[in-house]
Design an enzyme around this catalytic site. Structure first.
Site, PDB file in Angstrom:
ATOM      1  N   ASP A   1       3.375   9.460  -0.660  1.00 11.81           N
ATOM      2  CA  ASP A   1       2.203   8.687  -0.237  1.00 11.81           C
ATOM      3  C   ASP A   1       1.968   7.586  -1.252  1.00 11.81           C
ATOM      4  OD1 ASP A   1      -0.072   8.048   1.253  1.00 11.81           O
ATOM      5  OD2 ASP A   1      -0.695  10.129   1.437  1.00 11.81           O
TER       6      ASP A   1
ATOM      7  N   HIS B   1       0.821  -1.226   0.000  1.00 11.28           N
ATOM      8  CA  HIS B   1       0.000   0.000   0.000  1.00 11.28           C
ATOM      9  C   HIS B   1       0.848   1.266   0.000  1.00 11.28           C
ATOM     10  CE1 HIS B   1      -4.040  -1.779   0.748  1.00 11.28           C
ATOM     11  NE2 HIS B   1      -3.260  -2.817   1.026  1.00 11.28           N
TER      12      HIS B   1
HETATM   13  P1  ADQ Z   1      -3.112   5.844   5.018  1.00  8.71           P
HETATM   14  O1  ADQ Z   1      -1.705   6.306   5.208  1.00  8.71           O
HETATM   15  O2  ADQ Z   1      -3.898   5.606   6.248  1.00  8.71           O
HETATM   16  O3  ADQ Z   1      -3.202   4.532   4.098  1.00  8.71           O
HETATM   17  P2  ADQ Z   1      -5.021   7.336   3.221  1.00  8.71           P
HETATM   18  O4  ADQ Z   1      -4.981   6.632   1.928  1.00  8.71           O
HETATM   19  O5  ADQ Z   1      -5.113   8.804   3.082  1.00  8.71           O
HETATM   20  O6  ADQ Z   1      -3.764   7.060   4.134  1.00  8.71           O
HETATM   21  O7  ADQ Z   1      -6.273   6.821   4.041  1.00  8.71           O
HETATM   22  C1  ADQ Z   1      -6.656   7.436   5.268  1.00  8.71           C
HETATM   23  C2  ADQ Z   1      -8.083   7.007   5.619  1.00  8.71           C
HETATM   24  O8  ADQ Z   1      -8.391   7.446   6.941  1.00  8.71           O
HETATM   25  C3  ADQ Z   1      -9.117   7.620   4.696  1.00  8.71           C
HETATM   26  O9  ADQ Z   1     -10.061   6.644   4.332  1.00  8.71           O
HETATM   27  C4  ADQ Z   1      -9.780   8.727   5.534  1.00  8.71           C
HETATM   28  O10 ADQ Z   1     -11.163   8.895   5.313  1.00  8.71           O
HETATM   29  C5  ADQ Z   1      -9.579   8.239   6.947  1.00  8.71           C
HETATM   30  N1  ADQ Z   1      -9.379   9.423   7.808  1.00  8.71           N
HETATM   31  C6  ADQ Z   1      -8.341  10.255   7.770  1.00  8.71           C
HETATM   32  N2  ADQ Z   1      -8.495  11.241   8.677  1.00  8.71           N
HETATM   33  C7  ADQ Z   1      -9.688  11.027   9.293  1.00  8.71           C
HETATM   34  C8  ADQ Z   1     -10.405  11.679  10.356  1.00  8.71           C
HETATM   35  N3  ADQ Z   1      -9.940  12.769  11.004  1.00  8.71           N
HETATM   36  N4  ADQ Z   1     -11.567  11.169  10.733  1.00  8.71           N
HETATM   37  C9  ADQ Z   1     -12.048  10.052  10.131  1.00  8.71           C
HETATM   38  N5  ADQ Z   1     -11.420   9.388   9.154  1.00  8.71           N
HETATM   39  C10 ADQ Z   1     -10.242   9.857   8.737  1.00  8.71           C
HETATM   40  C11 ADQ Z   1      -2.256   3.648   3.474  1.00  8.71           C
HETATM   41  C12 ADQ Z   1      -1.187   4.303   2.582  1.00  8.71           C
HETATM   42  C13 ADQ Z   1      -1.853   5.185   1.542  1.00  8.71           C
HETATM   43  C14 ADQ Z   1      -2.849   4.363   0.722  1.00  8.71           C
HETATM   44  C15 ADQ Z   1      -3.768   3.578   1.633  1.00  8.71           C
HETATM   45  C16 ADQ Z   1      -4.620   2.589   0.833  1.00  8.71           C
HETATM   46  O11 ADQ Z   1      -0.272   5.054   3.373  1.00  8.71           O
HETATM   47  O12 ADQ Z   1      -0.895   5.772   0.680  1.00  8.71           O
HETATM   48  O13 ADQ Z   1      -3.637   5.229  -0.072  1.00  8.71           O
HETATM   49  O14 ADQ Z   1      -3.054   2.828   2.597  1.00  8.71           O
HETATM   50  O15 ADQ Z   1      -3.830   1.760   0.066  1.00  8.71           O
END
Ligand code: ADQ
Length: 476
Positions: A383, A170
């Site tokens: 990312d 990921h």
């Molecule tokens: P993450 O590093 O966790 O994932 P991201 O892809 O942005 O990063 O996902 C974050 C998730 O958390 C989103 O679904 C978002 O809605 C939720 N979230 C964030 N802040 C929030 C808040 N304050 N309240 C509620 N929900 C919140 C890892 C990798 C990424 C990759 C994903 C999926 O680091 O690059 O995109 O896996 O493969």
């Protein structure tokens, strides 16, 4: 539509997709947040799948009962891999989060290289493999996820498992030059080559991996290159190395953002803004997400374009994450200080430049913020994908949001054409993009957002899953 699989799906990830909490004597379980869970939960529900992972709670929790409750609520089975406190310290906080995470995000300065951490990582991966071997049935689709579990495949092979094994990373895969710094580089690459299919988020990650594997292992060679995958031969085995950009359930966000509850919450937010534009940042607390750099770029925008003062605010929502790792505690401190300083410098009665919220938002509140914000400022230093960028567009049902996106997020490959792309290290450039978004005329906003939305609608999480599974099954 969620694809129907002919095989039973066995997902293996570091954490089970749950949050287990205790309120006085009452224990409860609910689905967790985070990219992987968001992406896979709907698929597992439809597929009656089995998810194997660390439950993340101590022995005092009535785990069996909670996992049964979860199965009744969510419609798929969870199997725990118990870890000791020492395991968590060395394998999870140590090798996974203090070595691999920064190294794979090009942040060498944050890396700690420690032999004991590496040994614990290896041992815990073996523990996971033992549970998989016990739970697996012939012809399961065994799919291991992410950087914490890169060696599970190798241990399954040692245990004599011959089934096809798939792996998806990921996070980004670094360039060969960065990867070489890892003292255990050959073991890790050989471990990854135990899988039959290895999936990355972007073409660049796939290329980095192929170049690294062929440079480190002279006996590994490229057999053929195709649009979506490369075939790599190592010993007797041919491994498919592909790129499959992950996505979101577009309809779930689109419909959710149109619901009455979200509409009411969005209306309320709007009233409080009194005509100001809202710039939104939503992230897990993490130094890869570029939040301090974002605060500084916002400050620079206020300095450079004084007409933004009192007409725009940055709402930064941060979900607490890994707060026991010292680098993360330091980051929290840094954000508190920066927000305080910028607010003291520019704030006026009835207007704060930065609203900084340190908590996980409930879904309605998250969607209302996505829907209301005229601008999303998503500027990770690096990312894998960044699902927030896609969620924002899918929830921007009025078609009037502008996405400012880091060129170093995997999502930039698909969304870069219609977003405003920025280099998060370029404070002035990002400030200019904020101003450009603020002054963008409604027609251009509408056009860009329409294109972003149709790209994400077309390439949603169901398509991602279908592509990965079909690619695994097709003959080469
Ligand atoms: P993450 O590093 O966790 O994932 P991201 O892809 O942005 O990063 O996902 C974050 C998730 O958390 C989103 O679904 C978002 O809605 C939720 N979230 C964030 N802040 C929030 C808040 N304050 N309240 C509620 N929900 C919140 C890892 C990798 C990424 C990759 C994903 C999926 O680091 O690059 O995109 O896996 O493969």
């Amino acid at each position: 539509m969620t694809p129907s699989l002919t095989k039973r799906l066995l997902i293996i990830s570091n954490r089970l997709p749950t949050v287990i909490t205790q309120d006085q004597d009452e224990w409860s379980v609910k689905p967790g947040t985070g990219g992987l869970v968001t992406a896979l939960a709907p698929v597992m529900r439809k597929n009656q799948g089995v998810w194997i992972g660390w439950p993340g709670c101590g022995d005092e929790a009535p785990l069996d009962k909670l996992l049964r409750e979860f199965k009744d609520q969510q419609g798929y089975q969870l199997v725990p891999v118990p870890l000791s406190e020492e395991d968590v310290e060395r394998y999870y906080r140590g090798f996974s989060n203090a070595t691999i995470w920064p190294l794979f995000h090009d942040l060498l300065g944050f890396c700690r290289f420690d032999l004991t951490d590496w040994q614990a990582y290896n041992a815990v991966n073996q523990k996971f493999a033992a549970v998989v071997a016990e739970q697996g049935e012939k012809d399961d689709f065994i799919w291991v996820h992410d950087y914490q579990l890169m060696l599970v495949g190798a241990h399954l092979r040692e245990m004599g498992i011959q089934d096809r094994l798939a792996f998806f990373l990921h996070i980004p895969f670094p360039s060969p030059d960065l990867f070489r710094r890892l003292p255990w580089k050959k073991s890790l690459i050989k471990g990854l080559l135990s899988y039959d299919q290895i999936g990355f988020q972007t073409l660049r990650d796939r290329r980095n991996f192929v170049q690294t594997a062929t440079a480190l292992l002279p006996e590994a060679e490229v057999v053929s290159r195709h649009r979506h995958h490369t075939l790599l031969k190592w010993g007797e085995r041919v491994i498919k190395v592909g790129h499959y950009p992950i996505s979101i359930d577009f309809d779930e966000f689109d419909e959710g953002a149109r619901s009455h509850e979200v509409e009411d919450a969005a209306w309320y937010l709007h009233e409080n803004l009194r005509g100001r534009q809202l710039v939104l940042g939503v992230d897990r607390l993490d130094y890869t997400k570029g939040i301090p750099e974002r605060f500084l770029a916002f400050e620079r925008a206020l300095e450079k374009y004084p007409e933004l003062i009192k007409r725009v605010s940055l709402l930064q929502v941060v979900v607490p994450s890994r707060t026991l790792v010292p680098d993360y505690a330091d980051l929290k401190e840094q954000l508190d200080q920066l927000a305080g300083r910028i607010n003291a410098r520019f704030g006026q009665p009835e207007w704060l430049p930065i609203h900084y919220v340190f908590r996980c938002l409930k879904r309605v509140q998250l969607l209302a913020r996505y829907r209301t914000s005229e601008i999303a400022l998503i500027t990770p230093l690096r990312d894998g994908m960044n699902l927030v960028a896609k969620e924002y567009c899918a929830s921007s049902v009025e078609n009037n949001g502008v996405l400012i996106l880091s060129e170093f997020a995997g999502a930039a490959d698909q969304l870069g054409k219609h977003a405003l792309l920025v280099n998060p290290y370029d404070t002035d450039g990002t400030a200019d993009a904020i101003y450009q978004a603020f002054t963008m005329d409604p027609e251009e906003r509408r056009q860009r957002m329409t294109n972003l939305r149709s790209e994400i609608r077309r390439n949603d999480v169901h398509r991602w899953l279908r592509r990965f599974v079909e690619s695994s099954e097709e003959e080469d």
